[in-house]
Motif scaffolding. Structure first.
Motif, short mmCIF file in Angstrom:
data_model
loop_
_atom_site.label_atom_id
_atom_site.label_comp_id
_atom_site.label_asym_id
_atom_site.label_seq_id
_atom_site.Cartn_x
_atom_site.Cartn_y
_atom_site.Cartn_z
N SER A 213 0.83 -1.20 0.00
CA SER A 213 0.00 0.00 0.00
C SER A 213 0.88 1.27 0.00
N ILE A 214 2.00 1.25 0.70
CA ILE A 214 2.90 2.41 0.67
C ILE A 214 3.42 2.64 -0.75
N LEU A 215 3.73 1.56 -1.44
CA LEU A 215 4.35 1.69 -2.77
C LEU A 215 3.31 1.91 -3.88
N SER A 216 2.03 1.86 -3.52
CA SER A 216 1.00 1.89 -4.56
C SER A 216 0.87 3.26 -5.23
N ASP A 217 1.55 4.29 -4.69
CA ASP A 217 1.54 5.59 -5.39
C ASP A 217 2.63 5.65 -6.46
N GLY A 218 3.31 4.54 -6.68
CA GLY A 218 4.30 4.48 -7.77
C GLY A 218 5.71 4.85 -7.35
N ARG A 219 5.91 5.13 -6.08
CA ARG A 219 7.24 5.56 -5.63
C ARG A 219 8.29 4.46 -5.85
N GLN A 220 9.53 4.91 -6.01
CA GLN A 220 10.63 3.96 -6.23
C GLN A 220 11.35 3.59 -4.94
N TYR A 221 11.20 4.44 -3.94
CA TYR A 221 11.90 4.22 -2.67
C TYR A 221 10.88 4.32 -1.56
N LEU A 222 11.18 3.65 -0.45
CA LEU A 222 10.20 3.68 0.65
C LEU A 222 10.02 5.08 1.21
N GLU A 230 18.31 3.60 3.94
CA GLU A 230 18.47 2.37 4.74
C GLU A 230 17.20 1.52 4.74
N ALA A 231 16.05 2.17 4.64
CA ALA A 231 14.80 1.39 4.64
C ALA A 231 14.77 0.44 3.44
N ASP A 232 15.23 0.94 2.28
CA ASP A 232 15.27 0.09 1.08
C ASP A 232 16.37 -0.97 1.22
N ILE A 233 17.51 -0.56 1.76
CA ILE A 233 18.64 -1.50 1.91
C ILE A 233 18.25 -2.64 2.84
N ARG A 234 17.47 -2.35 3.85
CA ARG A 234 17.11 -3.39 4.82
C ARG A 234 16.00 -4.31 4.32
N ILE A 235 15.10 -3.79 3.50
CA ILE A 235 14.00 -4.67 3.05
C ILE A 235 14.42 -5.49 1.83
N TYR A 236 15.33 -4.95 1.01
CA TYR A 236 15.69 -5.62 -0.26
C TYR A 236 16.12 -7.08 -0.07
N PRO A 237 17.06 -7.38 0.84
CA PRO A 237 17.54 -8.77 0.91
C PRO A 237 16.44 -9.77 1.24
N THR A 238 15.44 -9.34 1.98
CA THR A 238 14.33 -10.26 2.27
C THR A 238 13.41 -10.40 1.06
N LEU A 239 13.09 -9.27 0.42
CA LEU A 239 12.18 -9.34 -0.74
C LEU A 239 12.78 -10.15 -1.88
N ILE A 240 14.10 -10.00 -2.12
CA ILE A 240 14.70 -10.69 -3.27
C ILE A 240 14.77 -12.20 -3.02
N ARG A 241 14.77 -12.60 -1.76
CA ARG A 241 14.79 -14.03 -1.43
C ARG A 241 13.40 -14.63 -1.30
N PHE A 242 12.38 -13.77 -1.35
CA PHE A 242 11.06 -14.23 -0.93
C PHE A 242 10.52 -15.37 -1.79
N ASP A 243 10.42 -15.13 -3.09
CA ASP A 243 9.79 -16.16 -3.96
C ASP A 243 10.70 -17.38 -4.10
N ALA A 244 12.02 -17.14 -4.14
CA ALA A 244 12.95 -18.24 -4.37
C ALA A 244 13.18 -19.09 -3.12
N HIS A 265 6.71 -5.82 -6.47
CA HIS A 265 7.45 -6.48 -7.55
C HIS A 265 8.15 -5.44 -8.43
N ARG A 266 7.44 -4.38 -8.79
CA ARG A 266 8.04 -3.29 -9.57
C ARG A 266 9.20 -2.65 -8.79
N TYR A 267 8.95 -2.35 -7.54
CA TYR A 267 9.96 -1.70 -6.68
C TYR A 267 11.22 -2.57 -6.56
N LEU A 268 11.00 -3.86 -6.36
CA LEU A 268 12.11 -4.80 -6.18
C LEU A 268 12.94 -4.91 -7.46
N ARG A 269 12.26 -5.02 -8.59
CA ARG A 269 12.99 -5.16 -9.86
C ARG A 269 13.75 -3.88 -10.17
#
Ligand code: GSH
Length: 315
Positions: A213-222, A230-244, A265-269
């Motif tokens: 919901s935070i990212l639903s306004d199209g933003r690229q960063y939290l 740091e918010a993006d740096i801390r969430i990225y490693p979990t999100l990139i491992r999530f599906d795999a 998904h857009r934000y992560l890619r």
């Protein structure tokens, strides 16, 4: 000598996983036991580990590759903990002390250490002491400690990922994202009672819903005003491992990021494809193997799951 604990036991008798407090909490600063110096420090990491990889992402963002060394462990968490086995091309062995196990690095510093032998470890090669084994602190050390060693004109010099004017907002995000997502997937995956699992898996997806919901306004960063933070740096490693990994290994399978969260998904890619500091230190082979590594006693039967294919979709 320290008494051994069981590496493969993660949950208590109530079925709950509780992450231990890290105990090495020094810093790097001029005039201290650990002054900034090129080539003096090494990060011991496993590429499957999201906590370790956040330190690698910051090392790359801060252009510290020539200043801080890295030693990569094997992908498998064995009954003796992380090993320096060299089964993949990334694994370096221990270039400092020539040890076989990460626990030997801990015992080299403190023979009585008896807590978990976790990565990352920031190690001082000169004093042969562990500086810090808490990733959230290591990344903050890296934001500033080596700035004087960076060449003049380097865009990384003086760059922090925790700008003062956004620090409160970033810390607020870090707090619940840690509980629900970064650590939430572990609390889910390591639960040994059904009702404990059910509560935690719901918590993970509540957290992802909130991020979506935070990212639903199209933003690229939290925190858009801060840019990459740091918010993006801390969430990225979990999100990139999530599906795999977490979707399969930790049974966080109510939805996948790829199919259930278009904005995440857009934000992560965007982070993966536009920042080599993220993609260069994201190793899907190690990440997928971790399922085998963590599940040797379980139903994985030593098999590395194939998907998702491709490991990350294009932008
Ligand atoms: N608080 C630590 C946690 C690190 C951590 O739990 N690392 C895991 C790998 S993902 C580990 O090394 N586990 C080994 C064990 O628990 O025996 C940090 O963020 O640095």
């Amino acid at each position: 000598m320290a008494k051994d604990h069981s590496v493969t036991q993660h949950a208590g008798s109530d079925g709950q996983f509780r992450r231990q407090e890290s105990t090495f909490r020094s810093t790097i600063a001029p005039g201290t036991e650990h002054p900034p110096e090129k080539g003096r420090y090494i990060l011991y990491v496993a590429l499957i580990c999201p906590w370790a990889c956040r330190t690698l992402h910051v090392r790359a963002l801060k252009q510290l590759e020539d200043i801080i060394d890295v030693a990569v462990l094997d992908w498998q968490l064995t009954e003796k903990g992380w090993t320096f086995n060299r089964r993949t091309k990334e694994a370096t062995g221990d270039p400092v002390l020539g040890k076989q196990l990460i626990r030997e690095i801990y015992h080299h510093d403190d023979p009585d250490y008896s807590l978990r032998y976790t990565v990352p470890v920031l190690f001082d090669k000169k004093t042969e002491k562990i500086v810090n084994n808490e990733s959230s602190e290591i990344i903050r050390i890296l934001y500033t400690a080596f700035d004087e060693l960076l060449p003049d004109g380097s865009p990384a010099k003086g760059k922090t990922y925790l700008p003062a004017e956004h620090a409160a907002e970033i810390d607020e995000l870090n707090g619940w994202i840690y509980d629900k997502i970064n650590n939430g997937v572990y609390k889910t995956g390591f639960a040994t009672k059904q009702e404990v699992y059910e509560a935690h898996v719901q918590n993970v997806f509540d957290g992802l819903d909130r991020v979506e919901s935070i990212l639903s306004d199209g933003r690229q960063y939290l925190v858009p005003g801060a840019g990459l933070s740091e918010a993006d740096i801390r969430i990225y490693p979990t999100l990139i491992r999530f599906d795999a990994a977490y979707y399969v290994l930790f049974k966080c399978n109510i939805r996948s990021i790829r199919d259930g969260y278009p904005h995440i998904h857009r934000y992560l890619r965007n982070l993966y494809w536009n920042y080599p500091a993220f993609s260069d230190w994201t190793n899907f082979e190690h990440i997928k193997k971790c399922i085998q590594g963590y599940s040797s006693a379980g139903a994985a039967n030593g098999i590395v799951p194939h998907g998702p294919v491709p490991s990350i979709l294009p932008l």
